[in-house]
Design a protein around this motif. Structure first.
Motif, PDB file in Angstrom:
ATOM      1  N   ALA A  10       0.827  -1.208   0.000  1.00  0.00           N
ATOM      2  CA  ALA A  10       0.000   0.000   0.000  1.00  0.00           C
ATOM      3  C   ALA A  10       0.862   1.259   0.000  1.00  0.00           C
ATOM      4  O   ALA A  10       0.575   2.226  -0.711  1.00  0.00           O
ATOM      5  CB  ALA A  10      -0.941  -0.007   1.206  1.00  0.00           C
ATOM      6  N   VAL A  11       1.927   1.265   0.790  1.00  0.00           N
ATOM      7  CA  VAL A  11       2.836   2.414   0.829  1.00  0.00           C
ATOM      8  C   VAL A  11       3.505   2.604  -0.529  1.00  0.00           C
ATOM      9  O   VAL A  11       3.596   3.725  -1.040  1.00  0.00           O
ATOM     10  CB  VAL A  11       3.896   2.247   1.941  1.00  0.00           C
ATOM     11  N   ASP A  12       3.965   1.515  -1.143  1.00  0.00           N
ATOM     12  CA  ASP A  12       4.600   1.606  -2.464  1.00  0.00           C
ATOM     13  C   ASP A  12       3.654   2.225  -3.485  1.00  0.00           C
ATOM     14  O   ASP A  12       4.050   3.066  -4.291  1.00  0.00           O
ATOM     15  CB  ASP A  12       5.064   0.233  -2.947  1.00  0.00           C
ATOM     16  N   TYR A  33      -0.028   8.719   4.494  1.00  0.00           N
ATOM     17  CA  TYR A  33       0.013   9.261   3.138  1.00  0.00           C
ATOM     18  C   TYR A  33      -1.350   9.847   2.818  1.00  0.00           C
ATOM     19  O   TYR A  33      -2.378   9.220   3.067  1.00  0.00           O
ATOM     20  CB  TYR A  33       0.351   8.170   2.118  1.00  0.00           C
ATOM     21  N   LYS A  34      -1.328  11.070   2.260  1.00  0.00           N
ATOM     22  CA  LYS A  34      -2.578  11.740   1.919  1.00  0.00           C
ATOM     23  C   LYS A  34      -2.520  12.259   0.486  1.00  0.00           C
ATOM     24  O   LYS A  34      -1.471  12.645  -0.002  1.00  0.00           O
ATOM     25  CB  LYS A  34      -2.834  12.930   2.845  1.00  0.00           C
ATOM     26  N   VAL A  35      -3.682  12.251  -0.158  1.00  0.00           N
ATOM     27  CA  VAL A  35      -3.867  12.893  -1.458  1.00  0.00           C
ATOM     28  C   VAL A  35      -5.088  13.781  -1.321  1.00  0.00           C
ATOM     29  O   VAL A  35      -6.159  13.309  -0.924  1.00  0.00           O
ATOM     30  CB  VAL A  35      -4.074  11.865  -2.589  1.00  0.00           C
ATOM     31  N   LYS A  38      -7.057  13.548   1.926  1.00  0.00           N
ATOM     32  CA  LYS A  38      -7.668  12.269   2.300  1.00  0.00           C
ATOM     33  C   LYS A  38      -6.581  11.264   2.637  1.00  0.00           C
ATOM     34  O   LYS A  38      -5.650  11.058   1.862  1.00  0.00           O
ATOM     35  CB  LYS A  38      -8.533  11.706   1.162  1.00  0.00           C
ATOM     36  N   GLU A  39      -6.727  10.608   3.790  1.00  0.00           N
ATOM     37  CA  GLU A  39      -5.744   9.625   4.213  1.00  0.00           C
ATOM     38  C   GLU A  39      -5.856   8.364   3.366  1.00  0.00           C
ATOM     39  O   GLU A  39      -6.932   7.827   3.167  1.00  0.00           O
ATOM     40  CB  GLU A  39      -5.962   9.262   5.680  1.00  0.00           C
ATOM     41  N   LEU A  40      -4.717   7.915   2.862  1.00  0.00           N
ATOM     42  CA  LEU A  40      -4.675   6.695   2.061  1.00  0.00           C
ATOM     43  C   LEU A  40      -4.108   5.539   2.847  1.00  0.00           C
ATOM     44  O   LEU A  40      -4.673   4.459   2.891  1.00  0.00           O
ATOM     45  CB  LEU A  40      -3.812   6.904   0.816  1.00  0.00           C
TER      46      LEU A  40
END
Length: 76
Positions: A10-12, A33-35, A38-40
């Motif tokens: 998921a991080v990759d 990680y956010k886009v 929104k938290e991914l």
């Protein structure tokens, strides 16, 4: 897939998304990680996951693979 392999995958994927940003909103040991706000991907253990799922509307809860198709529901 074990939890650490799933998290690494998921991080990759998150790192490759345009506009993805690594943040540490809960302290230096917690990577999120956010886009577009929104938290991914975050650091979630099984207990945290269960707490999040328990507060989802029933229709949005993931299927429990251990009870799917048996006519019984998982304990919540």
């Amino acid at each position: 897939m074990n939890p650490s392999t799933l998290h690494k995958t998921a991080v990759d994927c998150a790192e490759k998304l345009p506009g993805a940003q690594l943040e540490h909103p809960f302290g230096p040991d917690w990577e999120v990680y956010k886009v577009r706000g929104k938290e991914l991907v975050g650091e979630l253990g099984p207990d945290s996951y269960r707490l999040v799922v328990a507060h989802l509307p029933e229709a949005e809860r993931p299927v429990d693979p251990h009870t799917y198709g048996t006519g019984t529901r998982a304990a919540r």
